[in-house]
Design an enzyme around this catalytic site. Sequence first.
Site, PDB file in Angstrom:
ATOM      1  N   GLU A 181       0.856  -1.194   0.000  1.00 23.48           N
ATOM      2  CA  GLU A 181       0.000   0.000   0.000  1.00 23.48           C
ATOM      3  C   GLU A 181       0.884   1.233   0.000  1.00 23.48           C
ATOM      4  O   GLU A 181       2.112   1.126  -0.013  1.00 23.48           O
ATOM      5  CB  GLU A 181      -0.949  -0.017   1.207  1.00 23.48           C
ATOM      6  CG  GLU A 181      -0.236  -0.163   2.538  1.00 23.48           C
ATOM      7  CD  GLU A 181      -1.175  -0.413   3.714  1.00 23.48           C
ATOM      8  OE1 GLU A 181      -2.335   0.018   3.668  1.00 23.48           O
ATOM      9  OE2 GLU A 181      -0.711  -1.024   4.698  1.00 23.48           O
ATOM     10  N   LEU A 205      -3.592  -2.235   5.750  1.00 25.20           N
ATOM     11  CA  LEU A 205      -4.712  -1.733   6.529  1.00 25.20           C
ATOM     12  C   LEU A 205      -5.944  -1.720   5.620  1.00 25.20           C
ATOM     13  O   LEU A 205      -5.871  -1.195   4.495  1.00 25.20           O
ATOM     14  CB  LEU A 205      -4.412  -0.303   7.001  1.00 25.20           C
ATOM     15  CG  LEU A 205      -5.466   0.291   7.922  1.00 25.20           C
ATOM     16  CD1 LEU A 205      -5.338  -0.294   9.337  1.00 25.20           C
ATOM     17  CD2 LEU A 205      -5.354   1.807   7.989  1.00 25.20           C
TER      18      LEU A 205
HETATM   19  N1  PDD Z   1      -4.036   6.742   6.918  1.00 27.61           N
HETATM   20  N2  PDD Z   1      -3.207   2.282   4.656  1.00 27.61           N
HETATM   21  C1  PDD Z   1      -2.488   2.960   5.567  1.00 27.61           C
HETATM   22  C2  PDD Z   1      -1.120   2.461   5.919  1.00 27.61           C
HETATM   23  C3  PDD Z   1      -3.007   4.113   6.181  1.00 27.61           C
HETATM   24  O1  PDD Z   1      -2.291   4.769   7.106  1.00 27.61           O
HETATM   25  C4  PDD Z   1      -4.299   4.567   5.808  1.00 27.61           C
HETATM   26  C5  PDD Z   1      -4.920   5.782   6.430  1.00 27.61           C
HETATM   27  C6  PDD Z   1      -5.002   3.833   4.833  1.00 27.61           C
HETATM   28  C7  PDD Z   1      -6.384   4.233   4.372  1.00 27.61           C
HETATM   29  O2  PDD Z   1      -7.345   4.057   5.380  1.00 27.61           O
HETATM   30  P1  PDD Z   1      -8.669   4.965   5.434  1.00 27.61           P
HETATM   31  O3  PDD Z   1      -9.285   4.905   4.097  1.00 27.61           O
HETATM   32  O4  PDD Z   1      -9.486   4.341   6.475  1.00 27.61           O
HETATM   33  O5  PDD Z   1      -8.211   6.368   5.796  1.00 27.61           O
HETATM   34  C8  PDD Z   1      -4.434   2.699   4.286  1.00 27.61           C
HETATM   35  C9  PDD Z   1      -4.515   7.923   7.609  1.00 27.61           C
HETATM   36  C10 PDD Z   1      -5.347   8.816   6.750  1.00 27.61           C
HETATM   37  C11 PDD Z   1      -3.340   8.628   8.250  1.00 27.61           C
HETATM   38  O6  PDD Z   1      -2.496   7.937   8.768  1.00 27.61           O
HETATM   39  O7  PDD Z   1      -3.300   9.874   8.280  1.00 27.61           O
END
Ligand code: PDD
Length: 294
Positions: A181, A205
């Site tokens: 990712e 995640l």
């Molecule tokens: N980050 N993968 C990683 C490693 C992340 O840190 C995030 C989110 C996502 C996407 O998850 P979501 O769609 O639930 O935001 C995937 C947040 C935004 C952050 O650390 O600021």
Amino acid sequence: MPRYIYLNGQYVPPSHASIHPEDRGFLFGDAVYEVIGCIHGHLADETGHLDRLERSLSELHMPMPVERETLRFLMREVLRRNNQKNAAIYIQITRGAAKRDFKFPAPDTPQTLMIIPYDFNFDEQAAVHNGVKIKTTNDIRWKHRDIKTVLLLPQSMAKQNAVDNGADDAWMVDPDGFVTEASASNAFIVKDSKIITRPISHDILRGITRTAIEKLCHESNMALEERKFAPQEAYEADEAFNTSATSLIVPVISIDDHQIGNGKRGKIAKFLYDEYRAYAEGLRGKQVHWEPGL
Ligand code: PDD
């Protein structure tokens, strides 16, 4: 920084906030977090984010420090005190402060709960329109990336490496050569109108935004294929994009200096962005649950 943050029972200006030096979040990274977008006064996919927060806590054998309803109230109250309608709400929960010891402290140790609502203008995000350049790098994280912990040094190093190399963000690559990712978002490619993203596992995640994209693809009869892909395949993709609660759907315009498509935001990234904005604002408090899928 906002005028007020919430910390352990108080709404305080950030300059008056203090965390104990022995807080385990600080010493051990013994903490989880969430980031929830407040878009035009609506907490986008709040239920899903709170589901994931509870799951992250339970994986680390930590309770919720307050009831879910209380947390919902605290977020709204800190936004109200700051007069904010558009924000990225950062929630962090740690196991609390205790004498430095690798074993967990007594279960009655008060946890730390902090909420910082950063001003965030979802309507004026240059990256959503202009796209970002990606640099790939080895994924050196621990094996439980499905838990949203504050152990973010590998992601921070990956992003800095990208920036040092003239890119905007990193895609991390596992030892078998497949993309996991981005530093803080989920990674997608598009080939022949098929949307491809890595299957759910402990390696990534499961984004709340990604989960909404799964649903939107299903409803729009768009093919979503969950499988691993390598950077080489991504270089030849028609489109690529990242998703997260703050970036929403951000087009990727180059990967390791290979231009993706015509080097501009692609049709599918735009379509999904527009659909996601309508979806997120249309929820208006509707409960859409999230599951780890593992
Ligand atoms: N980050 N993968 C990683 C490693 C992340 O840190 C995030 C989110 C996502 C996407 O998850 P979501 O769609 O639930 O935001 C995937 C947040 C935004 C952050 O650390 O600021």
